[in-house]
Design an enzyme around this catalytic site. Structure first.
Site, PDB file in Angstrom:
ATOM      1  N   GLU A  54      -9.269  11.808  20.902  1.00 28.50           N
ATOM      2  CA  GLU A  54      -9.077  13.165  20.397  1.00 28.50           C
ATOM      3  C   GLU A  54     -10.338  14.026  20.457  1.00 28.50           C
ATOM      4  O   GLU A  54     -10.885  14.429  19.427  1.00 28.50           O
ATOM      5  CB  GLU A  54      -8.550  13.126  18.957  1.00 28.50           C
ATOM      6  CG  GLU A  54      -7.231  12.382  18.822  1.00 28.50           C
ATOM      7  CD  GLU A  54      -6.567  12.550  17.458  1.00 28.50           C
ATOM      8  OE1 GLU A  54      -7.150  13.231  16.590  1.00 28.50           O
ATOM      9  OE2 GLU A  54      -5.464  12.015  17.272  1.00 28.50           O
TER      10      GLU A  54
ATOM     11  N   GLU B 187      -1.348   6.857  19.157  1.00 32.38           N
ATOM     12  CA  GLU B 187      -1.280   6.996  17.690  1.00 32.38           C
ATOM     13  C   GLU B 187      -0.015   7.743  17.321  1.00 32.38           C
ATOM     14  O   GLU B 187       0.328   8.758  17.949  1.00 32.38           O
ATOM     15  CB  GLU B 187      -2.452   7.817  17.123  1.00 32.38           C
ATOM     16  CG  GLU B 187      -3.759   7.089  17.068  1.00 32.38           C
ATOM     17  CD  GLU B 187      -4.870   7.926  16.433  1.00 32.38           C
ATOM     18  OE1 GLU B 187      -4.573   8.812  15.586  1.00 32.38           O
ATOM     19  OE2 GLU B 187      -6.029   7.698  16.799  1.00 32.38           O
TER      20      GLU B 187
HETATM   21  C1  FCB Z   1      -5.936  11.124  14.126  1.00 33.80           C
HETATM   22  C2  FCB Z   1      -7.176  10.269  14.193  1.00 33.80           C
HETATM   23  C3  FCB Z   1      -7.082   9.005  13.386  1.00 33.80           C
HETATM   24  C4  FCB Z   1      -6.401   9.259  12.053  1.00 33.80           C
HETATM   25  C5  FCB Z   1      -5.086   9.948  12.258  1.00 33.80           C
HETATM   26  C6  FCB Z   1      -4.307  10.186  10.987  1.00 33.80           C
HETATM   27  O1  FCB Z   1      -6.251  12.434  14.424  1.00 33.80           O
HETATM   28  O2  FCB Z   1      -7.457   9.918  15.530  1.00 33.80           O
HETATM   29  O3  FCB Z   1      -8.371   8.487  13.234  1.00 33.80           O
HETATM   30  O4  FCB Z   1      -7.226   9.972  11.225  1.00 33.80           O
HETATM   31  O5  FCB Z   1      -5.305  11.185  12.892  1.00 33.80           O
END
Ligand code: FCB
Length: 486
Positions: A168, A380
């Site tokens: 990210e 994620e």
């Molecule tokens: C993302 C991050 C991760 C965590 C999630 C909830 O943006 O990569 O580390 O904080 O959100």
């Protein structure tokens, strides 16, 4: 809710994700030096509750238990990140063997259990000394990152096949240097744009290093693309969407897929910078072919042109302007700071993020079109809830099961419609340090008692284990029937 009749294909990777600073603790052990997050956590008022990753969930000492837990859950893969200041303190010079040994042991432990390691080189923990030298707004940091990539590739390349350069980069650049709600907490729109470019460059340089040292490795990046909706179809609202799309998405995918920053992005930010920090060969370095595109997704955004009434936002640190305390911060949108963010329809998680799996579907279809031939991986996806053990000691989290069911159904639908999705990593394996929110938000499939560090798989972990075992999606519990999870 109707069931999803078909199954995910055999070979689809089922994993869980974490990151170094959020779980390891042991911040002063084994030769590790501070990262920007250690410094940020020590700055009063930056992190909710004054929390820090000093101890986190003590994974540095408990990693064997955590690997066992993953094996019990039948996970096929584990996405973790390497702490840069643990393996190359200060971000320059030789590696620290003890730091590398920690990750070697972890990777060996995973492989012994048949769990595929998926390694992320950078999940936001820049060595503090590199920030003192200017951080990501400076070009030099991209070269430092490539050197660090070589150290890790040399040490672990014989046993890790899946490599992600950055996690990210939007958050690193725009929350770290723009709104300042993440480390290092700077609020300088030009620094944020410079950081975005140097993160892109660092990604390209590191990808080249990985490719040349590890010919068989799969090279990826994990983006958090925004699924952006305009509040209306008016030209002004559509323009607001275009502006945010340029800053949230195309500032990365433009150079990565097309070898260019889009003209509208340059135009929108022309008052701030002429982008002369982009040098001639940079764009060809950044346009390095990817083996996988990692997508992190939680919630969509709804935007409009400025209105007369203040918009109703959720306590969202990502799209709007709130910090971990729900206070307003500087805008993370250089050149587009008048765009308003509105609360999307739908139920909210405890992050205040609206639940909308169609955002994930839309992103998978978008990148199927825009990055043809590049397989996709959900690196994620997950939700925070106020989980607590019940009187029986068990932790029931039916809301999380419903969240996962909805999003996995969207992934399956995208696959049926032609998206080449290879796997899914649940965020997160364990409850952990949620950045500016400290320990107040629990994303884990496994509950952690922060007093004792005891781990208790929540009912969602059992549900997910069943998904990983069968490739099918068991029906989530029906809240209205008062039923509890498995
Ligand atoms: C993302 C991050 C991760 C965590 C999630 C909830 O943006 O990569 O580390 O904080 O959100």
């Amino acid at each position: 809710m109707s069931s999803v009749p078909d199954r995910f294909p055999p070979g689809f990777l089922w994993g869980a994700a974490t990151s170094a600073y959020q779980i390891e603790g042991a911040v002063a052990e084994g030769g590790r030096t501070p990262s920007i997050w250690d410094t940020f956590c020590r700055t009063p008022g930056k992190v909710s509750g004054g929390d820090s990753g000093d101890v986190a969930v003590d994974h540095y000492h408990r990693w064997r238990d955590d690997v066992r837990l993953m094996a019990d859950l039948g996970l096929g893969a584990y996405r973790f990140s390497v702490s840069w200041p643990r393996v190359q303190p200060t971000g320059r010079g030789p590696a620290v063997q003890r730091g590398l040994d920690f990750y070697r042991a972890l990777v060996d432990g995973l492989l012994e259990q048949g769990i595929q390691p998926s390694l992320t080189l950078y999940h936001w923990d820049l060595p503090q000394e590199l920030e003192a030298a200017g951080g990501w707004p400076e070009r030099e940091t991209a070269y430092r990152f490539a050197d660090y990539a070589r150290i890790v590739a040399d040490a672990l390349g014989d046993r890790v096949d899946m490599w992600t350069t950055l996690n990210e980069p939007w958050c690193s650049a725009f929350l770290g240097y723009g709104s300042g709600v993440h480390a290092p907490g700077r609020t300088d729109p030009v620094a944020a744009l410079r950081a975005a470019h140097h993160l892109n460059l660092g990604h390209g340089l590191a990808a080249q290093v990985l490719r040349s040292t590890l010919p068989g490795a799969k090279v990826a990046i994990s983006l958090n693309p925004s699924a952006i909706r305009a509040r209306s179809q008016s030209p002004a609202d559509l323009d607001a969407r275009r502006r945010i799309d340029a800053l949230a998405n195309r500032v990365f995918t433009g150079p990565m897929f097309r070898g260019a920053y889009d003209a509208d992005l340059l135009r929108d930010t022309a008052q701030l910078t002429d982008w002369s920090f982009v040098r001639d060969r940079d764009l060809s370095v950044i346009k390095h072919p990817l083996d996988l595109l990692g997508i992190n997704y939680y919630t969509p955004s709804v935007v409009s042109a400025p209105t007369d009434n203040a918009p109703e936002t959720g306590p969202d640190q990502r799209g709007s302007r709130l910090d971990g305390h729900g206070r307003s911060a500087e805008s993370p949108w250089p050149g587009a700071d008048s765009v308003e963010f509105h609360r999307p329809p739908g139920e909210l998680t405890t992050m205040g993020w609206a639940i909308d799996p169609t955002g994930l579907y839309d992103l998978l279809m978008r990148y199927t079109r825009e990055a043809p031939g590049v397989p996709l991986m959900i690196t994620e996806n997950g939700a925070a809830y106020d989980d607590k053990p019940g009187p029986d000691g068990a932790v029931h989290d039916p809301d999380r099961i419903r969240y996962l069911h909805g999003h996995l159904s969207a992934v399956r639908r995208a696959m049926r419609d032609g998206a080449d999705v290879r796997g899914y990593f649940l965020w997160s394996l364990l409850d952990n340090f949620e950045w500016a929110y400290g320990y107040s938000k629990r994303f884990g499939a496994v509950y952690v008692d922060y007093e004792t560090q005891a781990r208790t798989p929540k009912s969602s972990a059992r549900w997910y284990a069943e998904v990983a075992r069968t490739g099918a999606l068991p029906e989530p519990p029906d809240l209205e029937a008062g039923e509890n999870a498995t």
